[in-house]
Design a protein around this motif. Structure first.
Motif, PDB file in Angstrom:
ATOM      1  N   GLN A 145       0.827  -1.204   0.000  1.00  0.00           N
ATOM      2  CA  GLN A 145       0.000   0.000   0.000  1.00  0.00           C
ATOM      3  C   GLN A 145       0.869   1.264   0.000  1.00  0.00           C
ATOM      4  OE1 GLN A 145      -3.311   0.202  -0.465  1.00  0.00           O
ATOM      5  NE2 GLN A 145      -3.125  -1.991  -0.816  1.00  0.00           N
ATOM      6  N   VAL A 146       1.968   1.225   0.737  1.00  0.00           N
ATOM      7  CA  VAL A 146       2.891   2.371   0.769  1.00  0.00           C
ATOM      8  C   VAL A 146       3.490   2.606  -0.615  1.00  0.00           C
ATOM      9  CG1 VAL A 146       5.114   3.173   1.691  1.00  0.00           C
ATOM     10  CG2 VAL A 146       3.422   2.153   3.219  1.00  0.00           C
ATOM     11  N   ILE A 147       3.865   1.547  -1.300  1.00  0.00           N
ATOM     12  CA  ILE A 147       4.462   1.656  -2.637  1.00  0.00           C
ATOM     13  C   ILE A 147       3.439   2.203  -3.632  1.00  0.00           C
ATOM     14  CG2 ILE A 147       5.328   0.287  -4.574  1.00  0.00           C
ATOM     15  CD1 ILE A 147       6.734  -1.486  -2.515  1.00  0.00           C
ATOM     16  N   ILE A 148       2.219   1.691  -3.589  1.00  0.00           N
ATOM     17  CA  ILE A 148       1.169   2.170  -4.494  1.00  0.00           C
ATOM     18  C   ILE A 148       0.890   3.640  -4.239  1.00  0.00           C
ATOM     19  CG2 ILE A 148      -1.303   1.963  -5.017  1.00  0.00           C
ATOM     20  CD1 ILE A 148      -0.931  -1.090  -4.615  1.00  0.00           C
ATOM     21  N   ASP A 149       0.841   4.026  -2.973  1.00  0.00           N
ATOM     22  CA  ASP A 149       0.620   5.422  -2.607  1.00  0.00           C
ATOM     23  C   ASP A 149       1.758   6.304  -3.140  1.00  0.00           C
ATOM     24  OD1 ASP A 149      -1.123   7.240  -0.869  1.00  0.00           O
ATOM     25  OD2 ASP A 149       0.890   7.652  -0.098  1.00  0.00           O
ATOM     26  N   ASP A 150       2.980   5.825  -3.026  1.00  0.00           N
ATOM     27  CA  ASP A 150       4.140   6.571  -3.510  1.00  0.00           C
ATOM     28  C   ASP A 150       4.059   6.791  -5.024  1.00  0.00           C
ATOM     29  OD1 ASP A 150       6.631   7.844  -3.509  1.00  0.00           O
ATOM     30  OD2 ASP A 150       7.729   5.955  -3.679  1.00  0.00           O
ATOM     31  N   ILE A 151       3.728   5.740  -5.769  1.00  0.00           N
ATOM     32  CA  ILE A 151       3.619   5.853  -7.225  1.00  0.00           C
ATOM     33  C   ILE A 151       2.499   6.825  -7.603  1.00  0.00           C
ATOM     34  CG2 ILE A 151       2.937   4.592  -9.318  1.00  0.00           C
ATOM     35  CD1 ILE A 151       5.772   3.959  -8.615  1.00  0.00           C
ATOM     36  N   ALA A 152       1.351   6.722  -6.928  1.00  0.00           N
ATOM     37  CA  ALA A 152       0.225   7.620  -7.226  1.00  0.00           C
ATOM     38  C   ALA A 152       0.610   9.076  -6.960  1.00  0.00           C
ATOM     39  CB  ALA A 152      -1.000   7.223  -6.402  1.00  0.00           C
ATOM     40  N   GLN A 153       1.339   9.329  -5.889  1.00  0.00           N
ATOM     41  CA  GLN A 153       1.785  10.693  -5.593  1.00  0.00           C
ATOM     42  C   GLN A 153       2.760  11.195  -6.653  1.00  0.00           C
ATOM     43  OE1 GLN A 153       3.209  11.517  -1.648  1.00  0.00           O
ATOM     44  NE2 GLN A 153       1.642  10.229  -0.716  1.00  0.00           N
ATOM     45  N   GLN A 154       3.674  10.327  -7.096  1.00  0.00           N
ATOM     46  CA  GLN A 154       4.634  10.732  -8.123  1.00  0.00           C
ATOM     47  C   GLN A 154       3.924  11.094  -9.428  1.00  0.00           C
ATOM     48  OE1 GLN A 154       8.219   8.321  -8.736  1.00  0.00           O
ATOM     49  NE2 GLN A 154       7.790   7.303  -6.785  1.00  0.00           N
ATOM     50  N   ILE A 155       2.959  10.268  -9.837  1.00  0.00           N
ATOM     51  CA  ILE A 155       2.221  10.540 -11.070  1.00  0.00           C
ATOM     52  C   ILE A 155       1.473  11.864 -10.938  1.00  0.00           C
ATOM     53  CG2 ILE A 155       0.286   9.781 -12.519  1.00  0.00           C
ATOM     54  CD1 ILE A 155       1.175   6.890 -11.950  1.00  0.00           C
ATOM     55  N   SER A 156       0.805  12.047  -9.832  1.00  0.00           N
ATOM     56  CA  SER A 156       0.032  13.270  -9.611  1.00  0.00           C
ATOM     57  C   SER A 156       0.924  14.506  -9.616  1.00  0.00           C
ATOM     58  CB  SER A 156      -0.732  13.162  -8.295  1.00  0.00           C
ATOM     59  OG  SER A 156      -1.418  14.344  -8.028  1.00  0.00           O
ATOM     60  N   ARG A 157       2.072  14.425  -8.960  1.00  0.00           N
ATOM     61  CA  ARG A 157       2.992  15.576  -8.925  1.00  0.00           C
ATOM     62  C   ARG A 157       3.515  15.910 -10.317  1.00  0.00           C
ATOM     63  NH1 ARG A 157       5.105  13.283  -4.005  1.00  0.00           N
ATOM     64  NH2 ARG A 157       6.687  12.260  -5.255  1.00  0.00           N
ATOM     65  N   GLN A 158       3.839  14.882 -11.100  1.00  0.00           N
ATOM     66  CA  GLN A 158       4.377  15.139 -12.431  1.00  0.00           C
ATOM     67  C   GLN A 158       3.325  15.741 -13.357  1.00  0.00           C
ATOM     68  OE1 GLN A 158       6.708  11.988 -14.092  1.00  0.00           O
ATOM     69  NE2 GLN A 158       7.956  11.805 -12.252  1.00  0.00           N
ATOM     70  N   ILE A 159       2.079  15.304 -13.213  1.00  0.00           N
ATOM     71  CA  ILE A 159       1.013  15.893 -14.018  1.00  0.00           C
ATOM     72  C   ILE A 159       0.746  17.323 -13.558  1.00  0.00           C
ATOM     73  CG2 ILE A 159      -1.471  15.774 -14.499  1.00  0.00           C
ATOM     74  CD1 ILE A 159      -1.143  12.708 -14.526  1.00  0.00           C
ATOM     75  N   SER A 160       0.682  17.538 -12.256  1.00  0.00           N
ATOM     76  CA  SER A 160       0.403  18.875 -11.724  1.00  0.00           C
ATOM     77  C   SER A 160       1.489  19.874 -12.072  1.00  0.00           C
ATOM     78  CB  SER A 160       0.246  18.820 -10.204  1.00  0.00           C
ATOM     79  OG  SER A 160      -0.886  18.075  -9.862  1.00  0.00           O
ATOM     80  N   ALA A 161       2.730  19.422 -12.057  1.00  0.00           N
ATOM     81  CA  ALA A 161       3.853  20.315 -12.355  1.00  0.00           C
ATOM     82  C   ALA A 161       4.162  20.384 -13.845  1.00  0.00           C
ATOM     83  CB  ALA A 161       5.097  19.852 -11.590  1.00  0.00           C
ATOM     84  N   ASN A 162       3.399  19.646 -14.659  1.00  0.00           N
ATOM     85  CA  ASN A 162       3.614  19.586 -16.103  1.00  0.00           C
ATOM     86  C   ASN A 162       5.054  19.204 -16.424  1.00  0.00           C
ATOM     87  OD1 ASN A 162       2.843  19.617 -18.747  1.00  0.00           O
ATOM     88  ND2 ASN A 162       3.074  21.821 -18.993  1.00  0.00           N
ATOM     89  N   ARG A 163       5.539  18.157 -15.759  1.00  0.00           N
ATOM     90  CA  ARG A 163       6.922  17.721 -15.935  1.00  0.00           C
ATOM     91  C   ARG A 163       7.037  16.545 -16.895  1.00  0.00           C
ATOM     92  NH1 ARG A 163       9.275  16.629 -10.296  1.00  0.00           N
ATOM     93  NH2 ARG A 163      11.070  16.161 -11.570  1.00  0.00           N
ATOM     94  N   LEU A 164       6.019  16.319 -17.711  1.00  0.00           N
ATOM     95  CA  LEU A 164       6.041  15.196 -18.637  1.00  0.00           C
ATOM     96  C   LEU A 164       6.495  15.673 -20.011  1.00  0.00           C
ATOM     97  CD1 LEU A 164       2.637  13.666 -17.568  1.00  0.00           C
ATOM     98  CD2 LEU A 164       4.904  12.874 -16.927  1.00  0.00           C
ATOM     99  N   PRO A 165       7.480  14.991 -20.619  1.00  0.00           N
ATOM    100  CA  PRO A 165       7.935  15.408 -21.942  1.00  0.00           C
ATOM    101  C   PRO A 165       6.852  15.173 -22.994  1.00  0.00           C
ATOM    102  CG  PRO A 165       9.016  13.368 -21.273  1.00  0.00           C
ATOM    103  CD  PRO A 165       8.199  13.837 -20.112  1.00  0.00           C
TER     104      PRO A 165
END
Length: 180
Positions: A145-165
């Motif tokens: 659950q901790v790992i899934i939460d970590d991945i979900a946070q990373q995806i959300s941060r990258q989308i929010s910060a527009n850090r996707l190439p």
């Protein structure tokens, strides 16, 4: 004596505050406008058996201002690959390494990639002694659950910060110009 201590405390507090501001420190806010305009509406497309990731993504993306749903003008957040891996190293103590790799990209309404595929990985490990009370299942369930939460946070941060190439593709309607 009390006045000197108070003045010293105030000067120290102001000095530390100025130092933090001077080095660029600022608190991370939860501004709903932080999400780029193009990604304010998303449709989640995940493989089967990834309900935990879907629920965590829903929470984090919604908190960052993204509207989730099946709208016709929504971009698609597609999980291309979901790989949970479990390695067990046996010895006097047993060490278990849990790893999750998730590859995702954002697509437009027609299924054309808008961003390049991005792979994120999270890992946790734990040890236990088989001679003692077995807590392996509880630890593993919690760390997954901790790992899934970590991945979900990373995806959300990258989308929010527009850090996707941005994706490097040519639309099918584009035709190369010939020299005349």
């Amino acid at each position: 004596m009390h006045l000197v201590q108070r003045v010293a405390a105030i000067v120290l507090t102001l000095g530390l505050s100025a130092g933090l501001v001077g080095c660029g420190f600022h608190l991370k806010g939860t501004n709903p406008q932080a999400t780029p305009l193009v990604y304010t509406k998303l449709n989640l497309q995940l493989p089967k058996n990834t309900e935990d990731l879907e629920s965590k993504l829903s929470v984090y993306l919604t908190a960052s201002g993204v509207q989730l749903g099946q709208a016709s003008d929504a971009y698609v957040l597609r999980i291309l690959d979901y790989k949970p891996i479990r390695h067990e190293l046996n010895g006097q103590l047993i060490e278990t390494l849990l790893r999750l790799s998730v590859t995702f990209q954002i697509e437009d309404q027609q299924g054309n990639p808008v961003t390049e595929a991005r792979t994120l990985t999270a890992a946790r490990s734990y040890q236990y002694d088989v001679a003692t009370v077995n807590t392996d299942d509880q630890q593993e369930k919690y760390l997954k659950q901790v790992i899934i939460d970590d991945i979900a946070q990373q995806i959300s941060r990258q989308i929010s910060a527009n850090r996707l190439p941005k994706a490097k593709y040519l639309p099918s309607t584009a035709t190369p110009k010939t020299a005349q």
